[in-house]
Structure formats: C-alpha cells, structure tokens
Design a protein around this motif. Structure first.
Motif, PDB file in Angstrom:
ATOM      1  N   GLU A 162       0.831  -1.200   0.000  1.00  0.00           N
ATOM      2  CA  GLU A 162       0.000   0.000   0.000  1.00  0.00           C
ATOM      3  C   GLU A 162       0.870   1.256   0.000  1.00  0.00           C
ATOM      4  O   GLU A 162       0.575   2.230  -0.694  1.00  0.00           O
ATOM      5  N   GLN A 163       1.958   1.227   0.764  1.00  0.00           N
ATOM      6  CA  GLN A 163       2.864   2.369   0.810  1.00  0.00           C
ATOM      7  C   GLN A 163       3.465   2.632  -0.580  1.00  0.00           C
ATOM      8  O   GLN A 163       3.558   3.777  -1.018  1.00  0.00           O
ATOM      9  N   PHE A 164       3.850   1.571  -1.265  1.00  0.00           N
ATOM     10  CA  PHE A 164       4.392   1.721  -2.619  1.00  0.00           C
ATOM     11  C   PHE A 164       3.361   2.350  -3.546  1.00  0.00           C
ATOM     12  O   PHE A 164       3.673   3.264  -4.315  1.00  0.00           O
ATOM     13  N   ASN A 165       2.133   1.848  -3.477  1.00  0.00           N
ATOM     14  CA  ASN A 165       1.077   2.386  -4.338  1.00  0.00           C
ATOM     15  C   ASN A 165       0.801   3.852  -4.030  1.00  0.00           C
ATOM     16  O   ASN A 165       0.570   4.649  -4.946  1.00  0.00           O
ATOM     17  N   LEU A 166       0.824   4.215  -2.743  1.00  0.00           N
ATOM     18  CA  LEU A 166       0.595   5.604  -2.373  1.00  0.00           C
ATOM     19  C   LEU A 166       1.717   6.509  -2.876  1.00  0.00           C
ATOM     20  O   LEU A 166       1.467   7.618  -3.353  1.00  0.00           O
ATOM     21  N   ARG A 167       2.958   6.037  -2.784  1.00  0.00           N
ATOM     22  CA  ARG A 167       4.081   6.820  -3.302  1.00  0.00           C
ATOM     23  C   ARG A 167       3.958   6.999  -4.807  1.00  0.00           C
ATOM     24  O   ARG A 167       4.254   8.067  -5.350  1.00  0.00           O
ATOM     25  N   PHE A 168       3.527   5.955  -5.490  1.00  0.00           N
ATOM     26  CA  PHE A 168       3.353   6.022  -6.935  1.00  0.00           C
ATOM     27  C   PHE A 168       2.251   7.019  -7.290  1.00  0.00           C
ATOM     28  O   PHE A 168       2.405   7.818  -8.225  1.00  0.00           O
ATOM     29  N   VAL A 211      -0.525   8.516   3.691  1.00  0.00           N
ATOM     30  CA  VAL A 211       0.893   8.159   3.579  1.00  0.00           C
ATOM     31  C   VAL A 211       1.515   8.079   4.972  1.00  0.00           C
ATOM     32  O   VAL A 211       2.187   7.107   5.312  1.00  0.00           O
ATOM     33  N   THR A 212       1.270   9.083   5.783  1.00  0.00           N
ATOM     34  CA  THR A 212       1.796   9.112   7.152  1.00  0.00           C
ATOM     35  C   THR A 212       1.183   8.006   7.995  1.00  0.00           C
ATOM     36  O   THR A 212       1.882   7.358   8.774  1.00  0.00           O
ATOM     37  N   GLN A 213      -0.097   7.786   7.826  1.00  0.00           N
ATOM     38  CA  GLN A 213      -0.795   6.760   8.600  1.00  0.00           C
ATOM     39  C   GLN A 213      -0.240   5.370   8.288  1.00  0.00           C
ATOM     40  O   GLN A 213      -0.012   4.571   9.196  1.00  0.00           O
ATOM     41  N   VAL A 214       0.007   5.089   7.028  1.00  0.00           N
ATOM     42  CA  VAL A 214       0.559   3.785   6.634  1.00  0.00           C
ATOM     43  C   VAL A 214       1.971   3.628   7.179  1.00  0.00           C
ATOM     44  O   VAL A 214       2.346   2.558   7.669  1.00  0.00           O
ATOM     45  N   ARG A 215       2.758   4.709   7.126  1.00  0.00           N
ATOM     46  CA  ARG A 215       4.121   4.643   7.641  1.00  0.00           C
ATOM     47  C   ARG A 215       4.128   4.338   9.141  1.00  0.00           C
ATOM     48  O   ARG A 215       4.915   3.516   9.614  1.00  0.00           O
ATOM     49  N   LYS A 216       3.202   4.926   9.881  1.00  0.00           N
ATOM     50  CA  LYS A 216       3.109   4.664  11.316  1.00  0.00           C
ATOM     51  C   LYS A 216       2.609   3.247  11.583  1.00  0.00           C
ATOM     52  O   LYS A 216       3.053   2.595  12.531  1.00  0.00           O
ATOM     53  N   ASP A 217       1.692   2.764  10.756  1.00  0.00           N
ATOM     54  CA  ASP A 217       1.206   1.390  10.905  1.00  0.00           C
ATOM     55  C   ASP A 217       2.325   0.385  10.659  1.00  0.00           C
ATOM     56  O   ASP A 217       2.413  -0.637  11.344  1.00  0.00           O
TER      57      ASP A 217
END
Length: 70
Positions: free
Chosen positions: A28-34, A47-53
């Motif tokens: 999911e993080q990769f897809n969000l960065r893309f 993006v921040t929420q996924v990074r914290k998860d």
C-alpha cells in the motif's frame, strides 16, 4: 480510539499474520508513493498513517521475537 483498537488487533495476531500485514502495508505504501508521484493521490494523510502502521507492526514483531526467546 481507532489506534487503540488497531493495537489490540495487532496484539492478537501471530507472527505469520504480522508478517502478512507488514507485506500488505508495504504494498500500500508503494502504491501511495506512486500515486503521489503521478499527482493522483487524494488523501495525503494516508501516507503518514501507513508509515506509522508499518512501524507499529514492526514493533509488535520485535516484541513477539523477544517473548519467544525468553
């Protein structure tokens, strides 16, 4: 309140389930960065929420490893 529910869910998971969760969060993080790079990202806070998860899952993985050794 939502993060407390998330923490209790993570505590109940096994090591394999935590690994699966980590893999899905990294995808999911990769897809969000893309999406951000192409200008299609609508919810920038995700993006921040996924990074914290991801950090939360890694913390629980480490905790379970130390419990297993003890």
């Amino acid at each position: 309140m939502k993060s407390k529910q998330r923490v209790s869910d993570l505590q109940a998971m096994t090591a394999d389930q935590l690994q699966d969760e980590l893999v899905s969060l990294k995808k999911e993080q990769f897809n969000l960065r893309f999406q951000r790079a192409t200008g299609q990202l609508e919810n920038t806070a995700r993006v921040t929420q996924v990074r914290k998860d991801i950090a939360r899952v890694k913390t629980f993985q480490r905790h379970k490893q130390t419990e297993a050794k003890a």
